[in-house]
Design an enzyme around this catalytic site. Sequence first.
Site, short mmCIF file in Angstrom:
data_model
loop_
_atom_site.label_atom_id
_atom_site.label_comp_id
_atom_site.label_asym_id
_atom_site.label_seq_id
_atom_site.Cartn_x
_atom_site.Cartn_y
_atom_site.Cartn_z
N CYS A 116 36.70 51.66 45.59
CA CYS A 116 38.11 52.04 45.64
C CYS A 116 38.37 53.39 44.98
CB CYS A 116 38.98 50.96 44.99
SG CYS A 116 38.68 49.35 45.69
N HIS A 258 45.49 52.63 41.86
CA HIS A 258 44.88 51.84 42.92
C HIS A 258 45.72 50.58 43.16
CE1 HIS A 258 42.18 49.86 45.47
NE2 HIS A 258 41.58 49.11 44.58
N ASN A 288 45.12 45.71 49.61
CA ASN A 288 44.12 46.61 49.02
C ASN A 288 43.31 47.28 50.13
OD1 ASN A 288 41.96 47.80 47.74
ND2 ASN A 288 41.39 46.01 46.51
N1 ACO Z 1 45.39 31.03 47.55
C1 ACO Z 1 45.57 30.00 46.72
N2 ACO Z 1 44.83 29.80 45.62
C2 ACO Z 1 43.88 30.71 45.35
C3 ACO Z 1 43.63 31.82 46.16
C4 ACO Z 1 44.43 31.96 47.33
N3 ACO Z 1 44.28 33.00 48.16
N4 ACO Z 1 42.63 32.55 45.63
C5 ACO Z 1 42.24 31.92 44.51
N5 ACO Z 1 42.99 30.80 44.33
C6 ACO Z 1 42.91 29.83 43.26
C7 ACO Z 1 41.53 29.75 42.67
O1 ACO Z 1 40.72 28.89 43.42
C8 ACO Z 1 41.82 29.18 41.30
O2 ACO Z 1 42.02 27.78 41.43
P1 ACO Z 1 41.48 26.78 40.28
O3 ACO Z 1 42.24 27.16 39.04
O4 ACO Z 1 41.84 25.45 40.83
O5 ACO Z 1 40.02 27.06 40.18
C9 ACO Z 1 43.19 29.79 40.95
O6 ACO Z 1 43.75 30.25 42.19
C10 ACO Z 1 43.09 30.97 39.99
O7 ACO Z 1 42.04 31.83 40.43
P2 ACO Z 1 41.73 33.19 39.71
O8 ACO Z 1 40.57 33.88 40.38
O9 ACO Z 1 41.64 32.98 38.22
O10 ACO Z 1 43.08 33.97 40.04
P3 ACO Z 1 43.59 35.34 39.46
O11 ACO Z 1 44.90 35.17 38.86
O12 ACO Z 1 42.53 36.06 38.66
O13 ACO Z 1 43.80 36.20 40.79
C11 ACO Z 1 42.71 37.94 42.01
C12 ACO Z 1 42.72 36.46 41.63
C13 ACO Z 1 43.94 38.21 42.82
C14 ACO Z 1 41.47 38.24 42.85
C15 ACO Z 1 42.71 38.82 40.73
O14 ACO Z 1 41.72 38.37 39.84
C16 ACO Z 1 42.46 40.28 41.00
O15 ACO Z 1 43.28 40.96 41.57
N6 ACO Z 1 41.33 40.84 40.52
C17 ACO Z 1 41.01 42.25 40.60
C18 ACO Z 1 40.62 42.69 41.97
C19 ACO Z 1 40.22 44.16 41.93
O16 ACO Z 1 40.83 44.96 41.25
N7 ACO Z 1 39.17 44.53 42.62
C20 ACO Z 1 38.66 45.87 42.50
C21 ACO Z 1 38.93 46.71 43.62
S1 ACO Z 1 38.36 46.06 45.16
C22 ACO Z 1 37.12 47.13 45.77
O17 ACO Z 1 36.58 47.97 45.12
C23 ACO Z 1 36.66 46.86 47.18
#
Ligand code: ACO
Length: 331
Positions: A116, A258, A288
Amino acid sequence: MIAKYNAKISGTGMYVPDKILNNFDMEKIVDTSDEWIRTRTGMSERRISSKDQAVSDLAYEASLKALQSAHLKPKDIDMIIVGTITSDHAFPSTACILQKKLGLKNFPAFDISAGCTGWIYAANIAKQYIENGIAKNILVVGVETLTKITNYTDRNTCVLFGDGAGATIISRAETKDISKIIDTEISADGTHYDLLIQQAGGSRMPASKESVEKNLHTVYMEGNKIFKLAVRSMFNACEVVLKRNKLDVQSIDWLITHQANMRIIQSLGKKLKIDEKKVIVNIEKYANTSAATVPMALDEAIKSGKIRHGDLVLMASFGAGLTSGSLLIRL
Ligand code: ACO
């Protein structure tokens, strides 16, 4: 290096595919909900490239718009740098394909793989080629079709990504110009390279029937570990350029980060202590788009009249590598 010239952003353009996949469409694909996606990420919809649309097609459309806004013709371009991790082919580079599409040849054209942060890495390199006088007008594109390498059975990742292209022209500034790329910082922390990775398809794990069956050619991401690192590394990248230029965050007119998660954007804004009205956000429309988020947001904010000539704009990104970077410009 003592700069002979200043570099500036002289034109911007963007392109997104027509097809929209909204959160309610996602509900039909995986076990998710509009409510979860909106509250956890800030995303409402994303654009999906068609079967016959590759990254260079998106890049080409955005490039034409950037050239138009810079009042330049393709023949004025003397270098092309493309930030992407979803190039048309593993080789040759998308930049070379884009060069052919624009009817150009006989100058450097290459891709940068920085996830990214790809567009900021590319802009950082372009700035140096302008400042040392080697190039005059560089086409710098951040473009991605991440939906082509997304696993639509993995709810943790598939709701997050969309396709798009953001193109910019980085040009030599005239002496009287107030527009200027003031400073830029790029960095990487390879110790976490495996938190965000396309595991198969390279020399470590060449593509095979098994790798495809196991979806190892799609995006693997440990989202919550990356979340904290994203805020910290973008904050550091911003701090470095602010300090180096003896600038207070209050003097910044606009912050573009980003667009990976609304909560990351808000956390960074809070940590920097910047007024939230100065933070540009378009994540709800495009999700994203990786290397394209920052140049797309820049283009939209300029075209809508939000960011104006003379404004001080701080941009920051973060991505696979793990890479990070910032770019400070006066538009
Ligand atoms: N719908 C419903 N529930 C979901 C979904 C979904 N789409 N995705 C995950 N969950 C659930 C998980 O299974 C988990 O359930 P559990 O508690 O029963 O195990 C719960 O939601 C919480 O999951 P987390 O992964 O802890 O959720 P979080 O609040 O961290 O959000 C996310 C996830 C959106 C991916 C976040 O961590 C994030 O944005 N991370 C950074 C991403 C990023 O910046 N990437 C870098 C750039 S990308 C690139 O370079 C290509």
